[in-house]
Design a protein around this motif. Structure first.
Motif, PDB file in Angstrom:
ATOM      1  N   LYS A 181     -59.835 -13.037  13.337  1.00 18.59           N
ATOM      2  CA  LYS A 181     -59.107 -13.220  14.605  1.00 18.59           C
ATOM      3  C   LYS A 181     -59.792 -12.343  15.730  1.00 18.59           C
ATOM      4  O   LYS A 181     -59.560 -11.168  15.541  1.00 18.59           O
ATOM      5  CB  LYS A 181     -57.579 -12.661  14.298  1.00 18.59           C
ATOM      6  CG  LYS A 181     -56.589 -12.995  15.431  1.00 18.59           C
ATOM      7  CD  LYS A 181     -56.242 -11.684  15.973  1.00 18.59           C
ATOM      8  CE  LYS A 181     -55.466 -11.668  17.516  1.00 18.59           C
ATOM      9  NZ  LYS A 181     -56.333 -11.936  18.363  1.00 18.59           N
ATOM     10  N   PRO A 182     -60.411 -12.995  16.445  1.00 21.52           N
ATOM     11  CA  PRO A 182     -61.030 -12.377  17.581  1.00 21.52           C
ATOM     12  C   PRO A 182     -60.217 -11.857  18.523  1.00 21.52           C
ATOM     13  O   PRO A 182     -59.102 -12.408  18.838  1.00 21.52           O
ATOM     14  CB  PRO A 182     -62.188 -13.431  18.032  1.00 21.52           C
ATOM     15  CG  PRO A 182     -61.409 -14.571  17.908  1.00 21.52           C
ATOM     16  CD  PRO A 182     -60.653 -14.629  16.450  1.00 21.52           C
ATOM     17  N   LEU A 218     -49.692 -14.920  11.234  1.00 18.50           N
ATOM     18  CA  LEU A 218     -50.891 -14.292  11.025  1.00 18.50           C
ATOM     19  C   LEU A 218     -51.027 -13.389   9.818  1.00 18.50           C
ATOM     20  O   LEU A 218     -51.792 -13.288   8.968  1.00 18.50           O
ATOM     21  CB  LEU A 218     -51.441 -13.671  12.269  1.00 18.50           C
ATOM     22  CG  LEU A 218     -53.010 -13.093  12.206  1.00 18.50           C
ATOM     23  CD1 LEU A 218     -53.786 -14.016  12.007  1.00 18.50           C
ATOM     24  CD2 LEU A 218     -53.270 -12.078  13.317  1.00 18.50           C
ATOM     25  N   PHE A 230     -59.562  -4.068  10.718  1.00 17.01           N
ATOM     26  CA  PHE A 230     -58.953  -3.972  11.963  1.00 17.01           C
ATOM     27  C   PHE A 230     -59.919  -3.085  12.688  1.00 17.01           C
ATOM     28  O   PHE A 230     -60.288  -2.104  12.303  1.00 17.01           O
ATOM     29  CB  PHE A 230     -57.485  -3.535  12.095  1.00 17.01           C
ATOM     30  CG  PHE A 230     -57.172  -2.895  13.552  1.00 17.01           C
ATOM     31  CD1 PHE A 230     -56.904  -4.364  14.409  1.00 17.01           C
ATOM     32  CD2 PHE A 230     -57.469  -1.665  14.061  1.00 17.01           C
ATOM     33  CE1 PHE A 230     -56.595  -3.900  15.608  1.00 17.01           C
ATOM     34  CE2 PHE A 230     -57.013  -1.690  15.462  1.00 17.01           C
ATOM     35  CZ  PHE A 230     -56.732  -2.858  16.161  1.00 17.01           C
ATOM     36  N   GLU A 256     -61.115   0.748  12.046  1.00 13.42           N
ATOM     37  CA  GLU A 256     -62.076   1.331  12.825  1.00 13.42           C
ATOM     38  C   GLU A 256     -61.142   1.305  14.119  1.00 13.42           C
ATOM     39  O   GLU A 256     -61.370   0.523  14.864  1.00 13.42           O
ATOM     40  CB  GLU A 256     -63.342   0.410  12.900  1.00 13.42           C
ATOM     41  CG  GLU A 256     -63.876   0.195  11.567  1.00 13.42           C
ATOM     42  CD  GLU A 256     -64.521   1.411  11.100  1.00 13.42           C
ATOM     43  OE1 GLU A 256     -64.814   2.282  11.776  1.00 13.42           O
ATOM     44  OE2 GLU A 256     -64.899   1.490   9.775  1.00 13.42           O
ATOM     45  N   GLN A 342     -58.717  -4.320  31.802  1.00 17.31           N
ATOM     46  CA  GLN A 342     -59.368  -3.349  31.063  1.00 17.31           C
ATOM     47  C   GLN A 342     -59.688  -2.352  32.102  1.00 17.31           C
ATOM     48  O   GLN A 342     -59.750  -1.207  31.896  1.00 17.31           O
ATOM     49  CB  GLN A 342     -60.526  -3.955  30.389  1.00 17.31           C
ATOM     50  CG  GLN A 342     -60.179  -4.085  28.851  1.00 17.31           C
ATOM     51  CD  GLN A 342     -59.913  -2.913  28.175  1.00 17.31           C
ATOM     52  OE1 GLN A 342     -60.241  -2.279  28.004  1.00 17.31           O
ATOM     53  NE2 GLN A 342     -58.948  -3.221  27.085  1.00 17.31           N
ATOM     54  N   LEU A 427     -66.314   8.970  15.245  1.00 21.07           N
ATOM     55  CA  LEU A 427     -67.482   7.663  14.446  1.00 21.07           C
ATOM     56  C   LEU A 427     -68.766   8.714  14.140  1.00 21.07           C
ATOM     57  O   LEU A 427     -69.293   8.634  13.344  1.00 21.07           O
ATOM     58  CB  LEU A 427     -67.700   6.483  15.180  1.00 21.07           C
ATOM     59  CG  LEU A 427     -66.180   5.638  15.278  1.00 21.07           C
ATOM     60  CD1 LEU A 427     -66.566   4.737  16.242  1.00 21.07           C
ATOM     61  CD2 LEU A 427     -65.771   5.277  13.960  1.00 21.07           C
TER      62      LEU A 427
HETATM   63  P1  NAP Z   1     -56.738  -3.599  20.843  1.00 22.22           P
HETATM   64  O1  NAP Z   1     -55.963  -3.848  22.104  1.00 22.22           O
HETATM   65  O2  NAP Z   1     -56.157  -2.673  20.030  1.00 22.22           O
HETATM   66  O3  NAP Z   1     -56.874  -5.250  20.066  1.00 22.22           O
HETATM   67  C1  NAP Z   1     -57.910  -5.185  18.959  1.00 22.22           C
HETATM   68  C2  NAP Z   1     -57.714  -6.620  18.237  1.00 22.22           C
HETATM   69  O4  NAP Z   1     -56.166  -6.481  17.840  1.00 22.22           O
HETATM   70  C3  NAP Z   1     -57.366  -7.926  19.081  1.00 22.22           C
HETATM   71  O5  NAP Z   1     -57.941  -8.778  18.482  1.00 22.22           O
HETATM   72  C4  NAP Z   1     -55.955  -7.933  19.485  1.00 22.22           C
HETATM   73  O6  NAP Z   1     -55.731  -9.397  19.866  1.00 22.22           O
HETATM   74  C5  NAP Z   1     -55.649  -7.715  18.290  1.00 22.22           C
HETATM   75  N1  NAP Z   1     -53.924  -7.282  18.293  1.00 22.22           N
HETATM   76  C6  NAP Z   1     -53.276  -6.594  19.216  1.00 22.22           C
HETATM   77  N2  NAP Z   1     -52.215  -6.589  18.880  1.00 22.22           N
HETATM   78  C7  NAP Z   1     -51.902  -7.248  17.859  1.00 22.22           C
HETATM   79  C8  NAP Z   1     -50.485  -7.607  17.061  1.00 22.22           C
HETATM   80  N3  NAP Z   1     -49.496  -7.114  17.199  1.00 22.22           N
HETATM   81  N4  NAP Z   1     -51.022  -8.671  16.004  1.00 22.22           N
HETATM   82  C9  NAP Z   1     -52.149  -8.903  15.748  1.00 22.22           C
HETATM   83  N5  NAP Z   1     -53.163  -8.495  16.460  1.00 22.22           N
HETATM   84  C10 NAP Z   1     -53.052  -7.756  17.541  1.00 22.22           C
HETATM   85  O7  NAP Z   1     -58.041  -3.265  21.208  1.00 22.22           O
HETATM   86  P2  NAP Z   1     -59.280  -3.793  22.273  1.00 22.22           P
HETATM   87  O8  NAP Z   1     -58.710  -3.514  23.559  1.00 22.22           O
HETATM   88  O9  NAP Z   1     -59.427  -5.170  21.893  1.00 22.22           O
HETATM   89  O10 NAP Z   1     -60.455  -2.890  21.893  1.00 22.22           O
HETATM   90  C11 NAP Z   1     -60.811  -1.553  22.484  1.00 22.22           C
HETATM   91  C12 NAP Z   1     -60.224  -0.426  21.893  1.00 22.22           C
HETATM   92  O11 NAP Z   1     -61.169  -0.873  20.354  1.00 22.22           O
HETATM   93  C13 NAP Z   1     -61.051   0.618  22.005  1.00 22.22           C
HETATM   94  O12 NAP Z   1     -60.001   1.731  21.955  1.00 22.22           O
HETATM   95  C14 NAP Z   1     -62.308   0.851  21.074  1.00 22.22           C
HETATM   96  O13 NAP Z   1     -62.633   2.391  20.839  1.00 22.22           O
HETATM   97  C15 NAP Z   1     -61.786   0.520  19.783  1.00 22.22           C
HETATM   98  N6  NAP Z   1     -62.812  -0.027  18.895  1.00 22.22           N
HETATM   99  C16 NAP Z   1     -63.214   0.475  17.944  1.00 22.22           C
HETATM  100  C17 NAP Z   1     -64.231   0.329  17.124  1.00 22.22           C
HETATM  101  C18 NAP Z   1     -64.702   0.855  15.872  1.00 22.22           C
HETATM  102  O14 NAP Z   1     -65.542   0.611  15.020  1.00 22.22           O
HETATM  103  N7  NAP Z   1     -64.005   2.111  15.601  1.00 22.22           N
HETATM  104  C19 NAP Z   1     -65.204  -0.955  17.423  1.00 22.22           C
HETATM  105  C20 NAP Z   1     -64.798  -1.421  18.891  1.00 22.22           C
HETATM  106  C21 NAP Z   1     -63.596  -1.145  19.579  1.00 22.22           C
HETATM  107  P3  NAP Z   1     -55.458  -9.847  21.379  1.00 22.22           P
HETATM  108  O15 NAP Z   1     -57.144  -9.759  22.026  1.00 22.22           O
HETATM  109  O16 NAP Z   1     -55.344 -11.111  21.420  1.00 22.22           O
HETATM  110  O17 NAP Z   1     -54.627  -9.042  22.076  1.00 22.22           O
END
Ligand code: NAP
Length: 680
Positions: A181-182, A218, A230, A256, A342, A427
């Protein structure tokens, strides 16, 4: 053309348009429409469980490794299509390289590790077998088997290709089907990658499915044998972790999440020195690469108070020179954030971080390079200053997921470690110093709070793989706030997708279960020397008991002269008599060499090379007059990926070797690895 971005479920592209537009990050032009409506996640779960798992079970681990390699080659062939779409996500060419080539590199790395380190079968036995009874009639070992479920990968927006492939590759190798699920903002690029993989014909049905948007149900499918990985914000991680379906189903969860990574400059590094400049390079690169939308980006720059001004000056100069604009232009260093929303979040986070902080550089509203750009989507570099002494200060709490960092001064190493630790789990952190003792002391304080430490000095800085680059062979993940997950890390990546189970039984039962020879299990003796058999003819358990050889003083003297090893234990009658053995003994390496002479079959044959030796132990001394004998048994076999230049296929055969003395007592024990030619 506007793409319809659909889900890939049960071998079909499915979904109706939801009306949600997917836009180009730089200009806001519509790239695609999310067609995620009307897709039944339950169908994806069922297809993965029934068809995907069965398809993977039909392939053994070396075949899965070979598929990964072939998929990597296919994506390499068509990567121009991925690059073309990647620009729309706001990625410069360099940003795209890390995502796309980095993702393909992860596939290839797991293919190579799988081929080199996994056995040919469907389960992964550990080599070590522990006797559990005095005579070895009962023993125990561990095996790893794929979890009997499905891996659901919920990914972040910033690495739409790498983020998927670094998780898909180890799951596939382990034998678990994946549902991806991207993140919606960049799902069109992930979908294109899935399309290329699916159309290659290399993906067994049901082993990789894609669910775009937020499909109903899902998480409904998650059960005790499933894995949820995740990548994303700590906030979403919390809500998924505490979801009743996740808790009730008992799935394994790997997170992560966001992280306030640090870079720490050592007190010995003089401003203007090459190491100082290398440190500045790391910080600038990590702030601006992918416009700072990187989980590993440097958010806190921890510097000796005495060097703070010089460092700030250098960073300011470098960051002011960053050209921000159209990511498609070659002279642009930094593109937009992935979306206006963003960019809005990042501006908000900057405002919160700036509260009580010193504004060292505010280039948040840069002059943009390129035409027709949507200014609201761009945020330029921002550098703040803070003392960071309060562990609850915003700098230790807030992650601005953009080109933003805060400089924090320190006086003593303990203070530097405490500042880094105030992020409550990261990390990665970089340490730059030429004082290895100072670095080691700091590293001891940092280690419990980090997944990875990146240590650079004057000799290594130019060769470093970089602060922000997760590598397939090293752990990616971090404790505490960073989510507590562990990904990559070489074959340890398979730990997420394979269950380790202890097995106790007779050696024969253990050999049958593991598919490898276990000492004490029946062996197959035949008139044909095992070294005369081609790979296909060899059976696990094929064995040879050699003739005997009595060790003489001449052997010891000759071996000493040949090797130059005149250690007293072999040559000094008086000192050897006073040693725990009470007499002169043969060199261990002589015993090893003599055993090779006992079991070799000298004339040319299918054994092409001896390329290593594992688990060597000299168990008992061999003295003058002792008579040794070897038993060589085929322990395990694994085919090697065939190179186009290979005339015939080859496999790696591991042989168990036991060298015993005249009393039948084990004197040396080891595994040797040989390359054996296939007949065809
Ligand atoms: P996010 O808003 O938490 O979303 C991440 C993923 O979760 C997306 O695919 C999102 O889908 C999905 N999602 C959100 N709420 C959900 C729910 N209730 N049910 C199912 N899926 C759900 O994060 P983001 O804005 O995409 O990414 C930025 C963050 O990721 C930053 O804080 C960054 O530090 C962190 N990050 C961490 C790592 C690591 O390896 N530690 C790597 C990359 C990024 P939708 O897009 O459809 O909302």
């Amino acid at each position: 053309m506007v793409l319809q971005v659909r889900s890939f479920v049960a071998g079909q592209w499915q979904g109706r348009t939801s009306g949600r537009e997917l836009t180009d990050a730089a200009r806001g032009a519509v790239v695609g429409e999310l067609a995620g409506e009307g897709v039944d996640a339950a169908e994806a779960w069922a297809h993965a469980r029934e068809t995907g798992r069965r398809a993977l079970q039909r392939l053994d681990m070396s075949e899965r490794a070979a598929r990964l390699r072939a998929l990597g080659r296919t994506l390499t062939e068509y990567k121009a299509q991925l690059y073309a779409l990647s620009t729309a996500t706001g990625a410069t060419r360099g940003d795209s390289w890390v995502d796309i080539d980095g993702g393909i590199g992860a596939l290839m790395a797991f293919a190579s590790m799988g081929a080199a380190e996994l056995p040919a079968g469907r389960l992964w036995p550990e080599s070590a077998v522990q006797p559990l009874s005095r005579g070895g009639e009962f023993a125990g070992t561990h095996i790893r088997v794929p979890r009997a479920g499905v891996a659901l990968h919920v990914n972040a927006f910033n690495f739409p290709v790498w983020g998927m492939l670094e998780k898909f590759a180890p799951a596939f190798l382990a034998g678990m089907p994946s549902i991806v699920k991207p993140a919606t903002d960049t799902c069109y690029l992930t979908a294109e990658c899935v399309r290329l993989m699916a159309e290659s014909g290399l993906l067994p049905e049901g082993t990789l499915q894609l669910l775009v948007g937020r499909p109903d149900g899902l998480l409904d499918g998650l059960g005790a044998q499933d894995v949820l990985t995740f990548t994303g914000s700590a906030q979403t991680a919390r809500s998924l972790r505490s979801d009743a379906r996740v808790l009730a189903g008992g799935a394994l969860v790997n997170v992560e999440a966001d992280s306030l990574n640090a870079a720490i400059l050592g007190p010995d590094v003089t401003p203007g020195s090459p190491l100082f400049d290398a440190f500045v390079d790391q910080v600038v690169r990590e702030m601006t690469f992918k416009a700072g939308q990187k989980c590993t980006a440097i958010r806190r720059v921890i510097v000796p108070a005495a060097s703070r001004e010089a460092l700030v000056e250098r960073l300011r100069t470098r960051l002011q020179a960053v050209r921000v604009g159209d990511p498609a232009l070659e002279d642009v260093h930094m593109g937009p954030l992935v979306s206006s929303s963003q960019a809005h979040d990042v501006r908000e986070a900057i405002a919160r971080l700036a509260d009580g902080a010193e504004q060292l550089l505010d280039a948040a509203e840069p002059t943009l390079v390129g035409d027709g750009l949507r200014a609201e989507g761009f945020v330029g570099p921002v550098l703040l200053g803070h003392d960071g002494r309060d562990p609850a200060a915003p700098v230790h709490e807030i992650e601005a997921f953009g080109p933003v960092a805060t400089v924090l001064p320190y006086e003593e190493a303990e203070q530097a470690a405490a500042l880094a630790a105030a992020g409550r789990g990261s990390l990665v952190s970089t340490v730059a110093s030429d004082d290895a003792r100072w670095t080691a002391g700091l590293a001891a304080g940092l280690a419990p709070w980090h997944g990875r430490l990146h240590l650079i000095d004057s000799g290594s800085a130019a060769h470093s793989t970089g602060h922000g680059a997760p590598l397939p062979a090293l752990r990616h993940g971090g404790p505490g706030r960073a989510g507590g997950g562990a990904e990559l890390g070489g074959m340890a990546a398979l730990d997420l997708y394979m269950h380790r189970v202890a097995v106790q039984g007779s050696p024969a039962a253990l050999a049958a279960v593991t598919g490898q020879y276990v000492r004490g299990a029946p062996v197959i003796d035949s008139d044909v020397h095992p070294f005369r058999k081609h790979y296909e003819e060899l059976k696990v358990g094929d064995s040879l008991l050699t003739h005997r050889r009595t060790v003489s003083e001449a052997d010891i003297v000759n071996f000493g002269c040949l090797s130059g090893d005149f250690f007293y234990m072999h040559f000094d009658e008086i000192a050897a008599a006073a040693s725990p053995f009470g007499k002169r003994i043969a060199h261990g390496y002589f015993v090893l060499s003599a055993a090779a002479g006992l079991f070799v079959s000298p004339s040319p044959g299918p054994v092409l090379a001896n390329y290593g030796l594992d688990t060597l132990r000299f168990v008992r001394p061999v003295g003058i007059g002792d008579t040794i004998q070897a038993r060589l048994t085929c322990k395990r076999k694994a085919p090697r990926p065939r190179k186009p230049s290979d005339e015939r296929g080859q496999g790696v055969v591991t042989w168990d070797v036991q060298v015993t003395n005249q009393d039948g007592t084990l004197v040396a024990s080891y595994d040797i690895l040989t390359l054996v030619e296939m007949r065809d």
